[in-house]
Design a protein around this motif. Structure first.
Motif, PDB file in Angstrom:
ATOM      1  N   SER A   6      49.069  29.645   0.843  1.00  0.00           N
ATOM      2  CA  SER A   6      47.662  29.424   1.764  1.00  0.00           C
ATOM      3  C   SER A   6      48.168  28.359   2.872  1.00  0.00           C
ATOM      4  O   SER A   6      47.599  28.483   3.914  1.00  0.00           O
ATOM      5  CB  SER A   6      46.392  28.808   1.015  1.00  0.00           C
ATOM      6  N   SER A   7      48.810  27.304   2.470  1.00  0.00           N
ATOM      7  CA  SER A   7      49.154  26.208   3.474  1.00  0.00           C
ATOM      8  C   SER A   7      50.068  26.786   4.432  1.00  0.00           C
ATOM      9  O   SER A   7      49.796  26.673   5.806  1.00  0.00           O
ATOM     10  CB  SER A   7      49.784  25.152   2.632  1.00  0.00           C
ATOM     11  N   THR A  53      34.004  32.100  10.263  1.00  0.00           N
ATOM     12  CA  THR A  53      34.345  31.870   8.913  1.00  0.00           C
ATOM     13  C   THR A  53      34.869  33.052   8.302  1.00  0.00           C
ATOM     14  O   THR A  53      35.272  33.134   6.841  1.00  0.00           O
ATOM     15  CB  THR A  53      33.181  31.524   8.002  1.00  0.00           C
ATOM     16  N   GLY A  54      35.023  34.340   9.009  1.00  0.00           N
ATOM     17  CA  GLY A  54      35.561  35.513   8.525  1.00  0.00           C
ATOM     18  C   GLY A  54      36.845  35.484   7.926  1.00  0.00           C
ATOM     19  O   GLY A  54      37.077  36.217   6.926  1.00  0.00           O
ATOM     20  N   LEU A  58      40.929  35.680   3.563  1.00  0.00           N
ATOM     21  CA  LEU A  58      42.391  35.597   3.464  1.00  0.00           C
ATOM     22  C   LEU A  58      42.785  34.807   2.600  1.00  0.00           C
ATOM     23  O   LEU A  58      43.706  35.216   1.840  1.00  0.00           O
ATOM     24  CB  LEU A  58      42.807  35.528   5.055  1.00  0.00           C
ATOM     25  N   VAL A  59      42.351  33.689   2.320  1.00  0.00           N
ATOM     26  CA  VAL A  59      42.853  32.701   1.589  1.00  0.00           C
ATOM     27  C   VAL A  59      42.052  32.753  -0.004  1.00  0.00           C
ATOM     28  O   VAL A  59      42.584  32.325  -1.122  1.00  0.00           O
ATOM     29  CB  VAL A  59      42.970  31.308   1.835  1.00  0.00           C
ATOM     30  N   GLU A  60      40.767  33.307   0.025  1.00  0.00           N
ATOM     31  CA  GLU A  60      40.207  33.226  -1.111  1.00  0.00           C
ATOM     32  C   GLU A  60      39.987  34.752  -2.016  1.00  0.00           C
ATOM     33  O   GLU A  60      39.785  34.741  -2.973  1.00  0.00           O
ATOM     34  CB  GLU A  60      38.621  32.905  -0.830  1.00  0.00           C
ATOM     35  N   ALA A  88      43.571  38.742  15.519  1.00  0.00           N
ATOM     36  CA  ALA A  88      43.589  39.674  14.231  1.00  0.00           C
ATOM     37  C   ALA A  88      44.546  39.103  13.079  1.00  0.00           C
ATOM     38  O   ALA A  88      45.673  38.803  13.739  1.00  0.00           O
ATOM     39  CB  ALA A  88      43.776  41.168  14.960  1.00  0.00           C
ATOM     40  N   ILE A  89      43.951  39.391  12.024  1.00  0.00           N
ATOM     41  CA  ILE A  89      45.213  39.031  10.946  1.00  0.00           C
ATOM     42  C   ILE A  89      45.692  40.351  10.356  1.00  0.00           C
ATOM     43  O   ILE A  89      44.694  41.161  10.089  1.00  0.00           O
ATOM     44  CB  ILE A  89      44.575  38.304   9.839  1.00  0.00           C
TER      45      ILE A  89
END
Length: 210
Positions: A6-7, A53-54, A58-60, A88-89
């Motif tokens: 995540s970091s 916040t979308g 990705l991390v949750e 975009a991710i």
């Protein structure tokens, strides 16, 4: 391990934000105000309007089982209107691809955060340019040209961040455009030098699942 991942993703987002500046210079038309307030806001906005916040998912959330693109464009993030920028991710489970497509209103600058990717584009002279990207690499897909990304790794996933010099770069999926929009079977069969039966099989394979 999850915390470290995540970091890395968070740090990559911060670092990559600097790479978008040159894309934004030649993006959407300039506006005559600092930003554009949507009509339903009655002329008043606060910090929430400029916050998206979308990507928290990705991390949750759990990793996807199929290719997934998470976008922060004008449609998802209205504060981008007039700002000539979007993100975009791209998440690639092992063996998945982002099929050939184009972005009619912007180049794409891709930063590979983790894993490896086979990428490429075709120019207007039908020259194919390909590369195998390693973690930390950048690759630019010129504006409007057909391109793709493929995670050929049979075991490991890949994740990339793409920046665009437009709040609404647009995405035209070549398979979907050709085979799911109702183009006549005979037109496609003649164009691809095949038979109608083959075209119908392609259409059936790309049709939305019930």
């Amino acid at each position: 391990m999850a915390s470290r991942t995540s970091s890395l993703k968070f740090s990559s987002l911060i670092i990559f934000s600097f790479a978008i500046v040159q894309l934004a210079i030649a993006g959407d038309p300039d506006i005559l105000t600092d930003f554009i307030v949507p009509p339903n806001a009655n002329g008043t906005v606060d910090g929430n309007f400029f916050t998206y916040t979308g990507f928290r998912a990705l991390v949750e959330g759990d990793p996807p089982t199929a290719f997934k693109a998470m976008k922060a464009s004008l449609a998802e993030f209205p504060a981008l209107n007039g700002q000539s920028v979007s993100y975009a991710i791209l998440q690639f489970p092992n063996g998945t691809t982002n099929p050939p497509h184009t972005h009619p209103r912007s180049a794409e600058l891709l930063f590979l955060v983790g894993g490896t990717l086979e990428v490429g584009f075709v120019d207007t002279k039908n020259n194919l340019f390909t590369q195998t990207l390693q973690t930390g690499d950048l690759f630019v897909f010129p504006k409007g040209l057909a391109h793709f990304q493929y995670n050929a790794d049979a075991e490991n996933s890949a994740i990339a961040i793409s920046a665009f010099g437009s709040a609404n770069a647009g995405t035209v999926s070549i398979p979907s455009t050709l085979f799911t929009t109702g183009i006549d079977d005979n037109v496609l069969a003649i164009s691809f030098k095949t038979d109608v039966g083959t075209i119908q099989k392609l259409k059936a394979g790309l049709a939305p699942k019930p």
